[in-house]
Design an enzyme around this catalytic site. Structure first.
Site, short mmCIF file in Angstrom:
data_model
loop_
_atom_site.label_atom_id
_atom_site.label_comp_id
_atom_site.label_asym_id
_atom_site.label_seq_id
_atom_site.Cartn_x
_atom_site.Cartn_y
_atom_site.Cartn_z
N HIS A 226 -65.28 -72.20 -24.12
CA HIS A 226 -64.34 -71.14 -23.74
C HIS A 226 -63.01 -71.73 -23.31
CE1 HIS A 226 -68.37 -69.41 -23.24
NE2 HIS A 226 -67.82 -68.22 -23.43
N LYS B 102 -70.53 -71.24 -30.65
CA LYS B 102 -69.77 -70.13 -30.10
C LYS B 102 -68.46 -70.67 -29.52
CE LYS B 102 -69.46 -66.66 -26.47
NZ LYS B 102 -70.05 -66.12 -25.21
N LYS C 158 -41.20 -49.94 -36.83
CA LYS C 158 -40.99 -49.23 -38.09
C LYS C 158 -39.81 -49.79 -38.89
CE LYS C 158 -43.21 -45.03 -36.46
NZ LYS C 158 -43.15 -43.57 -36.26
N ASP D 90 -43.67 -39.93 -41.73
CA ASP D 90 -43.34 -39.27 -40.47
C ASP D 90 -42.49 -38.02 -40.65
OD1 ASP D 90 -44.65 -40.91 -38.65
OD2 ASP D 90 -42.95 -42.27 -38.42
#
Length: 516
Positions: free
Chosen positions: A109, A136, A280, A318
């Site tokens: 980790h 892992k 956008k 939109d």
């Protein structure tokens, strides 16, 4: 212990495949007395984990006792034990002490960052060399591009691997583990009981993201935005995918820098994206081609991968959704906000002049959604006004609108010195969590006949409450959201019959999906 046993029973009833027993969460845990009770309570495969504080867990006791507990679990028949890579030399010091019937997950980790891909791949190879049956690796995602690095571990297919990027920016590594061939992923019984940042609930993973149905051929879609946790796009699109029998999954993508995200995931098979605030205009620049309307507006809320591999084509769905919602309210003359929730993508009075023709239409905001509203209103014959805190941006938008638009002074708008037939808010002001904020002062709202708010979380914004009190006609963001999503779904799946009513019902909470 009693609460822990209850959670084992609760988890078993949800249909999960494996249960992780986090021994370090149990108060006053006594291995010789409690371990066998826990293992006997599991009716399905389980992982025994005893995480120390130095690896992000709660165990603070002597290391020999902790490792001895894990070995004891293996000797008693645990299907899996999770051992930290840093402790692997000690754990495997006694040759033959761990029965072959127990699979050892070696885990690593990093709670600060995601190292480069080469470093992670080298770590995974060293873990296998050290004796891992399953590797892992979990790292912290400080940018969503880190998720692409972590997923590359699964793409290598060098053996059973669990690869997770923690935090909201890395959540897709959890949601898409099955698609990428991960050995397993983790889910919580509820949001409050998540054991790591970004961990979804069992209900979300199973119901909303269809984890069990994912496979190598599952097509990927997602919504890019910042913030993104409030978005109902995964809800509406995943529900529609299942209704259509379409093998796809739609995920939230917390994107800080759109070009960096597109570069990081260039080799991944995302077939399309929804795009929301503030990306956008950046999406318009990133598209290799655009439809004429999106090109004229200069903003894209939809990107579709091209079959020839030339990149993504940009669209803007939109404007027609928002403009149609406002037209229906004007035509109906009703103050009932529900009148504007129909998600039809065309004017409500086909073959006749638009109700907006000759009307004055004030757009608040000059970003991608504001551009869509301004261009859409102008195309319907309205006189367009623009108000924005940054006057230069307002002036740039006004100059770009076909036929021109007039810039309205921000202070005058707030002072109630501006009036129009329609007020359309395109900003995120009033969105969760800042629900008591409004883009226009309460005293000024009554100067408009129709008030539209593109914000849909919450549905009843402060702006709309003020407008209702002032006697204005209302159009809420649900109509725009559902309408644009319907058009996106057509582009994503090729369907000519989107489940419009179902999509609307999901957004309005009439259909529950993935609740926990």
């Amino acid at each position: 212990m009693d609460a822990f046993l209850q959670e084992i029973a609760e988890a078993s009833a949800t249909g999960v495949d494996i249960i992780e027993l986090r021994l370090d969460f149990i108060k006053d845990f006594e291995p010789m007395k409690d371990l066998e009770r826990l293992m006997a309570a599991c009716s399905m495969p389980y992982i025994v984990t005893y995480r120390p504080t130095w690896e992000g867990g709660n165990y603070e006791g002597p290391e020999p006792e902790r490792l001895a507990t894990l070995k004891l679990a293996a000797l008693k028949g645990a299907p899996y034990v999770d051992v930290e890579f840093k402790a692997s030399a000690l754990f495997f010091a006694g040759a033959g002490e761990v029965p072959l019937s127990t699979k050892v997950i070696l885990s690593s980790h990093n709670f600060q960052e995601t190292p480069p891909a080469a470093e992670l791949h080298a770590r995974a190879a060293a873990m296998r060399e050290a004796g891992a049956d399953i590797v892992k690796i979990a790292t912290m995602a400080n940018d969503i591009s880190d998720a692409a690095v972590v997923l590359s571990l699964l793409q290598q297919k060098t053996g059973p691997t669990i690869a997770l990027a923690m935090g909201e920016r890395g959540q897709i590594t959890r949601l898409l583990a099955a698609k990428y061939g991960g050995h397993l992923t983790f889910a919580a019984l509820s949001d409050a009981r998540a054991s790591a940042p970004g961990q979804p609930t069992i209900a979300q993973l199973q119901q909303l993201y269809g984890f069990a149905q994912q496979g190598p051929g599952t097509q990927l879609f997602g919504i890019m935005g910042k913030p993104i946790h409030h978005s109902k796009s995964p809800l509406i699109h995943n529900t529609a995918f299942r209704h259509l029998g379409f093998d796809g999954v739609f995920v939230p993508l917390l994107v800080d820098d759109l070009p960096r995200f597109m570069d990081a995931f260039r080799e991944h098979d995302f077939q399309g994206f929804s795009v929301t605030i503030p990306h956008k205009e950046a999406a318009h620049k990133a598209a290799s081609s655009r439809d004429p309307v999106a090109d004229q507006i200069g903003a894209c809320n939809t990107l579709i991968r091209q079959a020839d591999g030339s990149g993504y084509k940009g669209y803007n769905t939109d404007w027609i959704a928002a403009i149609s919602a406002i037209e229906r309210v004007l035509a109906a003359g009703s103050s009932d906000a529900a009148a504007a929730t129909s998600s039809s993508s065309s004017s409500s009075i086909e073959g006749q002049p638009s109700p907006l023709q000759g009307k004055t239409f004030l757009v608040v905001g000059a970003g991608g959604a504001g551009r869509a509203l301004a261009f859409g209103a102008a195309s319907r014959g309205a006189t367009v006004l623009i108000a924005n805190r940054n006057k230069a941006r307002a002036e740039a938008l006004a100059a770009a609108v076909p036929g021109g638009a007039t810039v309205v002074d921000w202070e005058q708008l707030q002072a109630g010195a501006v009036s129009a037939d329609v007020l359309a808010n395109s900003t995120s002001v009033g969105m969760v969590p800042n629900v008591e904020e409004a883009p226009v002062a309460t005293a000024a709202v009554g100067n408009f006949k129709v008030v539209f708010d593109a914000v849909y979380t919450p549905r009843e914004t402060r702006l709309l409450r003020d407008a209702a009190a002032a006697g204005c006609l209302l159009a809420d963001g649900v109509a725009m959201f559902v309408g644009q999503a319907v058009e996106q779904l057509k582009l994503f799946t090729g369907t000519s019959q989107p489940p419009v009513q179902l999509m609307e019902d999901v957004v309005l909470g009439k259909v529950k999906v993935g609740s926990s």
